[in-house]
Design a protein around this motif. Structure first.
Motif, PDB file in Angstrom:
ATOM      1  N   SER A 357       0.827  -1.206   0.000  1.00  0.00           N
ATOM      2  CA  SER A 357       0.000   0.000   0.000  1.00  0.00           C
ATOM      3  C   SER A 357       0.860   1.255   0.000  1.00  0.00           C
ATOM      4  CB  SER A 357      -0.923  -0.005   1.225  1.00  0.00           C
ATOM      5  OG  SER A 357      -1.764  -1.140   1.224  1.00  0.00           O
ATOM      6  N   LEU A 358       1.927   1.262   0.792  1.00  0.00           N
ATOM      7  CA  LEU A 358       2.815   2.420   0.822  1.00  0.00           C
ATOM      8  C   LEU A 358       3.515   2.592  -0.532  1.00  0.00           C
ATOM      9  CD1 LEU A 358       4.264   4.708   2.328  1.00  0.00           C
ATOM     10  CD2 LEU A 358       5.963   3.019   3.073  1.00  0.00           C
ATOM     11  N   GLU A 359       3.917   1.494  -1.142  1.00  0.00           N
ATOM     12  CA  GLU A 359       4.586   1.575  -2.438  1.00  0.00           C
ATOM     13  C   GLU A 359       3.665   2.195  -3.489  1.00  0.00           C
ATOM     14  OE1 GLU A 359       7.492  -1.475  -4.853  1.00  0.00           O
ATOM     15  OE2 GLU A 359       5.507  -2.210  -4.258  1.00  0.00           O
ATOM     16  N   SER A 360       2.392   1.800  -3.480  1.00  0.00           N
ATOM     17  CA  SER A 360       1.431   2.382  -4.421  1.00  0.00           C
ATOM     18  C   SER A 360       1.201   3.849  -4.135  1.00  0.00           C
ATOM     19  CB  SER A 360       0.107   1.617  -4.347  1.00  0.00           C
ATOM     20  OG  SER A 360       0.289   0.248  -4.647  1.00  0.00           O
ATOM     21  N   ASP A 366       4.215  10.496  -6.752  1.00  0.00           N
ATOM     22  CA  ASP A 366       5.531  10.792  -7.329  1.00  0.00           C
ATOM     23  C   ASP A 366       6.561  11.084  -6.245  1.00  0.00           C
ATOM     24  OD1 ASP A 366       7.343  11.068  -9.390  1.00  0.00           O
ATOM     25  OD2 ASP A 366       6.928  13.208  -9.708  1.00  0.00           O
ATOM     26  N   LYS A 367       6.600  10.214  -5.256  1.00  0.00           N
ATOM     27  CA  LYS A 367       7.559  10.331  -4.160  1.00  0.00           C
ATOM     28  C   LYS A 367       8.646   9.259  -4.311  1.00  0.00           C
ATOM     29  CE  LYS A 367       5.317  13.598  -1.948  1.00  0.00           C
ATOM     30  NZ  LYS A 367       5.891  14.955  -1.778  1.00  0.00           N
ATOM     31  N   PRO A 368       9.841   9.483  -3.759  1.00  0.00           N
ATOM     32  CA  PRO A 368      10.900   8.463  -3.820  1.00  0.00           C
ATOM     33  C   PRO A 368      10.476   7.181  -3.097  1.00  0.00           C
ATOM     34  CG  PRO A 368      11.797  10.593  -3.159  1.00  0.00           C
ATOM     35  CD  PRO A 368      10.303  10.727  -3.107  1.00  0.00           C
ATOM     36  N   ASN A 386      19.005   4.064  10.055  1.00  0.00           N
ATOM     37  CA  ASN A 386      17.545   4.087   9.992  1.00  0.00           C
ATOM     38  C   ASN A 386      16.959   5.320  10.659  1.00  0.00           C
ATOM     39  OD1 ASN A 386      17.311   1.796   8.516  1.00  0.00           O
ATOM     40  ND2 ASN A 386      16.632   0.475  10.188  1.00  0.00           N
ATOM     41  N   GLY A 387      17.662   5.850  11.658  1.00  0.00           N
ATOM     42  CA  GLY A 387      17.187   7.104  12.261  1.00  0.00           C
ATOM     43  C   GLY A 387      17.171   8.229  11.242  1.00  0.00           C
ATOM     44  N   GLY A 388      18.237   8.322  10.426  1.00  0.00           N
ATOM     45  CA  GLY A 388      18.266   9.352   9.385  1.00  0.00           C
ATOM     46  C   GLY A 388      17.237   9.101   8.297  1.00  0.00           C
ATOM     47  N   PHE A 389      17.073   7.826   7.875  1.00  0.00           N
ATOM     48  CA  PHE A 389      16.075   7.510   6.848  1.00  0.00           C
ATOM     49  C   PHE A 389      14.672   7.861   7.324  1.00  0.00           C
ATOM     50  CE2 PHE A 389      19.158   4.007   5.415  1.00  0.00           C
ATOM     51  CZ  PHE A 389      19.786   4.882   4.544  1.00  0.00           C
ATOM     52  N   LEU A 390      14.376   7.547   8.581  1.00  0.00           N
ATOM     53  CA  LEU A 390      13.032   7.828   9.108  1.00  0.00           C
ATOM     54  C   LEU A 390      12.783   9.330   9.173  1.00  0.00           C
ATOM     55  CD1 LEU A 390      11.325   5.986  12.027  1.00  0.00           C
ATOM     56  CD2 LEU A 390      11.193   8.458  11.891  1.00  0.00           C
ATOM     57  N   TYR A 391      13.796  10.074   9.644  1.00  0.00           N
ATOM     58  CA  TYR A 391      13.578  11.509   9.806  1.00  0.00           C
ATOM     59  C   TYR A 391      13.318  12.185   8.461  1.00  0.00           C
ATOM     60  CZ  TYR A 391      14.146  16.277  11.446  1.00  0.00           C
ATOM     61  OH  TYR A 391      13.929  17.602  11.743  1.00  0.00           O
ATOM     62  N   ARG A 392      14.019  11.792   7.427  1.00  0.00           N
ATOM     63  CA  ARG A 392      13.827  12.444   6.132  1.00  0.00           C
ATOM     64  C   ARG A 392      12.510  12.028   5.475  1.00  0.00           C
ATOM     65  NH1 ARG A 392      18.144   9.206   2.242  1.00  0.00           N
ATOM     66  NH2 ARG A 392      16.595   8.073   1.012  1.00  0.00           N
ATOM     67  N   GLN A 393      11.892  10.924   5.934  1.00  0.00           N
ATOM     68  CA  GLN A 393      10.637  10.450   5.352  1.00  0.00           C
ATOM     69  C   GLN A 393       9.448  10.640   6.289  1.00  0.00           C
ATOM     70  OE1 GLN A 393      11.686   6.614   2.727  1.00  0.00           O
ATOM     71  NE2 GLN A 393      12.576   6.492   4.761  1.00  0.00           N
ATOM     72  N   LYS A 394       9.652  11.388   7.376  1.00  0.00           N
ATOM     73  CA  LYS A 394       8.603  11.489   8.387  1.00  0.00           C
ATOM     74  C   LYS A 394       7.341  12.134   7.833  1.00  0.00           C
ATOM     75  CE  LYS A 394      10.277  15.901  10.273  1.00  0.00           C
ATOM     76  NZ  LYS A 394      11.112  16.213   9.086  1.00  0.00           N
ATOM     77  N   VAL A 396       6.116  12.238   4.657  1.00  0.00           N
ATOM     78  CA  VAL A 396       5.370  11.402   3.718  1.00  0.00           C
ATOM     79  C   VAL A 396       4.741  10.215   4.439  1.00  0.00           C
ATOM     80  CG1 VAL A 396       7.345   9.980   3.036  1.00  0.00           C
ATOM     81  CG2 VAL A 396       5.460  10.311   1.449  1.00  0.00           C
ATOM     82  N   LEU A 397       5.416   9.686   5.456  1.00  0.00           N
ATOM     83  CA  LEU A 397       4.829   8.581   6.229  1.00  0.00           C
ATOM     84  C   LEU A 397       3.618   9.062   7.023  1.00  0.00           C
ATOM     85  CD1 LEU A 397       8.024   6.742   7.572  1.00  0.00           C
ATOM     86  CD2 LEU A 397       6.565   6.102   5.644  1.00  0.00           C
ATOM     87  N   SER A 398       3.710  10.241   7.601  1.00  0.00           N
ATOM     88  CA  SER A 398       2.563  10.792   8.337  1.00  0.00           C
ATOM     89  C   SER A 398       1.386  11.052   7.402  1.00  0.00           C
ATOM     90  CB  SER A 398       2.972  12.079   9.053  1.00  0.00           C
ATOM     91  OG  SER A 398       3.988  11.840  10.004  1.00  0.00           O
ATOM     92  N   ALA A 399       1.669  11.564   6.207  1.00  0.00           N
ATOM     93  CA  ALA A 399       0.607  11.807   5.234  1.00  0.00           C
ATOM     94  C   ALA A 399      -0.046  10.500   4.796  1.00  0.00           C
ATOM     95  CB  ALA A 399       1.182  12.549   4.024  1.00  0.00           C
ATOM     96  N   PHE A 400       0.755   9.468   4.595  1.00  0.00           N
ATOM     97  CA  PHE A 400       0.199   8.174   4.206  1.00  0.00           C
ATOM     98  C   PHE A 400      -0.708   7.612   5.301  1.00  0.00           C
ATOM     99  CE2 PHE A 400       0.721   3.544   4.721  1.00  0.00           C
ATOM    100  CZ  PHE A 400       0.047   3.110   3.588  1.00  0.00           C
TER     101      PHE A 400
END
Length: 509
Positions: A357-360, A366-368, A386-394, A396-400
């Motif tokens: 679902s997240l991939e779709s 049009d997100k990475p 993973n701390g850095g990966f999570l912070y930069r994607q916070k 888009v994850l919250s929006a999802f």
């Protein structure tokens, strides 16, 4: 056909010898010498006739299907056993010709049936089973490998090369295993594996006892295969010489290995006393640098837990939600990293994960692609990247999660933790540490040009930097922020993925 050709060659040789005999009888010069040669030739003719009779018997037996005897009577206990030639042939096929064990008997039958007239069916020609071939080949190969390994160790010892004992232990599904290797420092194949054994526990006494037994086993196999019978005193002397040549111990930083270091030094002192020699210098203990990074991750988790307790009077994120009871020994930041990985990684939770679902969602907007290292197959230091990966994607994850309906408990916990600024600050700190300290340390550890002595200086540099950061009033996450190894910043940020994380981590909120 081969035996018939042998008979023809023998007959031709017989005719040649008879012709030579006639020439010698007609030669008057050197008659005594000729008579001696005649006697030798007659003896040779007799041997050839014997070989001819044996060949005839083999032909007759082959015609009757009795050409090969693979079984013989057991000399002492009665019954039947395979002949030594059969066992030797099977072992040679495995060790020398690299024939798989399950194909040894079919290979022998195929060759005999295709090239001779023998009946190689199982009822006529019994051959060893797969289990017998496997156990015998393993036993022979194991003995040869141990003898070869100790031969390399003895060669390094005679060359006065300092030997390094490398050991490690692990536990899998309730079983404990211990491995021992010796680095000889000679050539490309410088590492010799002493043993890999299952042990009954993970204590220093158990590891020490297994090392002692491994050395006895190596010396016994070496003497049996290369030197013949040796007395117990001679084998113990050879073992003592090898153990006394050990100069370094390379292992991890577990407290068990520090106790093992003490036991090995005591063993060397006792061996020196038995030989009437002075006590040898203590072995130098070298500890794996990777465990420094693993320990840093453990310390970082405890520091974040203390930080969260100071930053908030009550529970944070999912811990404040009704019906959620997270571990009190784990920081909220590490919990957030772990649950995000569990929810969104393609190797995450089979039951509650929503990777598809997240991939779709990312493709539609049009997100990475989602970026996160899996916990499985990695040690605890995975919380840094993973701390850095999570912070930069916070965002888009919250929006999802906001757009998702029918969220399960895992997604609800992730959504609550993502809403906590304190937990996100902890993830941001982990990401900065990853790019400023952890990745440069990995670069140094993997560089073959950096020696163990050089790493001492680098560890001191990292320690001073951490002390300065801990004693500073505040640390602003900006692009001007430098780590303990600024000369390695370019090589670390050369990766596009690392550059993206650095820009997200150093952007003012």
């Amino acid at each position: 056909l081969q035996q018939k050709r042998t008979i023809l060659r023998l007959k031709e040789a017989n005719r040649t010898l008879r012709s030579r005999l006639q020439q010698l009888n007609g030669n008057n010069a050197g008659l005594q010498k000729s008579k001696k040669q005649v006697g030798e030739l007659r003896s040779h003719i007799h041997e050839l006739h014997s070989s001819l009779d044996q060949a005839s018997e083999l032909l007759e037996e082959a015609a009757q299907g009795r050409g090969l005897a693979t079984m013989e009577k057991r000399p002492s206990q009665g019954g039947m056993q395979f002949t030594n030639r059969v066992i030797e042939t099977c072992v040679n096929l495995v060790l020398d010709c690299h024939v798989p064990v399950r194909y040894v008997s079919p290979c022998i039958r195929c060759v005999l049936s295709g090239l001779t007239s023998f009946d190689a069916s199982p009822t006529v020609l019994p051959l060893p089973s797969k289990s017998l071939v496997a156990s015998t080949a393993f036993s022979v190969g194991n003995c040869l490998a141990k003898a070869s390994g100790l031969d390399s160790v003895l060669a390094a010892s005679l060359a006065n090369r300092p030997l390094t004992l490398m050991t490690d232990g692990t536990s899998k599904k309730g079983r404990h295993y211990a491995e021992y290797q010796i680095d000889t420092g000679l050539g490309a194949n410088r590492t010799v594996c002493l043993s890999l054994r299952e042990v009954e526990g993970g204590t220093a006494e158990v590891y020490f006892r297994e090392f002692d037994a491994s050395m006895d086993d190596l010396v016994y196999n070496y003497c049996a295969l290369t030197l013949g019978d040796r007395s117990d005193e001679e084998r113990q002397e050879m073992k003592s010489n090898v153990v006394m040549t050990l100069k370094f111990l390379m292992t991890d930083r577990h407290v068990v290995n520090k106790s093992l270091h003490l036991l090995l030094n005591d063993m060397r002192s006792q061996l020196a006393d038995r030989q009437g020699a002075p006590a040898p210098p203590r072995m130098v203990a070298l500890f794996c640098g990777m465990h420094v990074i693993v320990n840093l991750a453990g310390v970082a988790d405890k520091a974040l837990l203390d930080f969260e307790k100071c930053a908030s009077l009550g529970p944070l994120g999912a811990a404040a939600c009704a019906g959620f009871y997270p571990s009190k020994a784990e920081s909220g930041a590490q919990r957030l990293i772990r649950t995000v990985c569990k929810a969104f990684h393609h190797l995450g939770s089979e039951q509650c994960g929503v990777f598809t679902s997240l991939e779709s969602y990312l493709a539609i907007h049009d997100k990475p692609a989602f970026r996160m290292e899996d916990f499985r197959g990695n040690r605890l230091y995975v919380i840094f990247p993973n701390g850095g990966f999570l912070y930069r994607q916070k965002d888009v994850l919250s929006a999802f999660l906001s757009a998702s309906e029918g969220k399960n408990r895992l997604l609800l916990a992730v959504e609550a933790d993502l809403a906590s600024g304190v937990l996100l600050a902890g993830c941001r700190a982990l990401g900065l540490l990853d790019l400023l300290l952890i990745r440069p340390l990995w670069t140094l550890l993997r560089d073959s040009g950096v020696t163990l002595i050089d790493m001492n200086r680098h560890y001191e540099t990292a320690h001073r930097w951490l002390q300065s950061v801990a004693s500073a009033d505040s640390v602003a996450p900006s692009v001007e922020l430098q780590g303990p190894f600024p000369e390695l910043a370019h090589s670390v940020l050369r990766d596009a993925d690392a550059q993206t994380s650095w820009e997200a981590l150093t952007t003012a909120e």
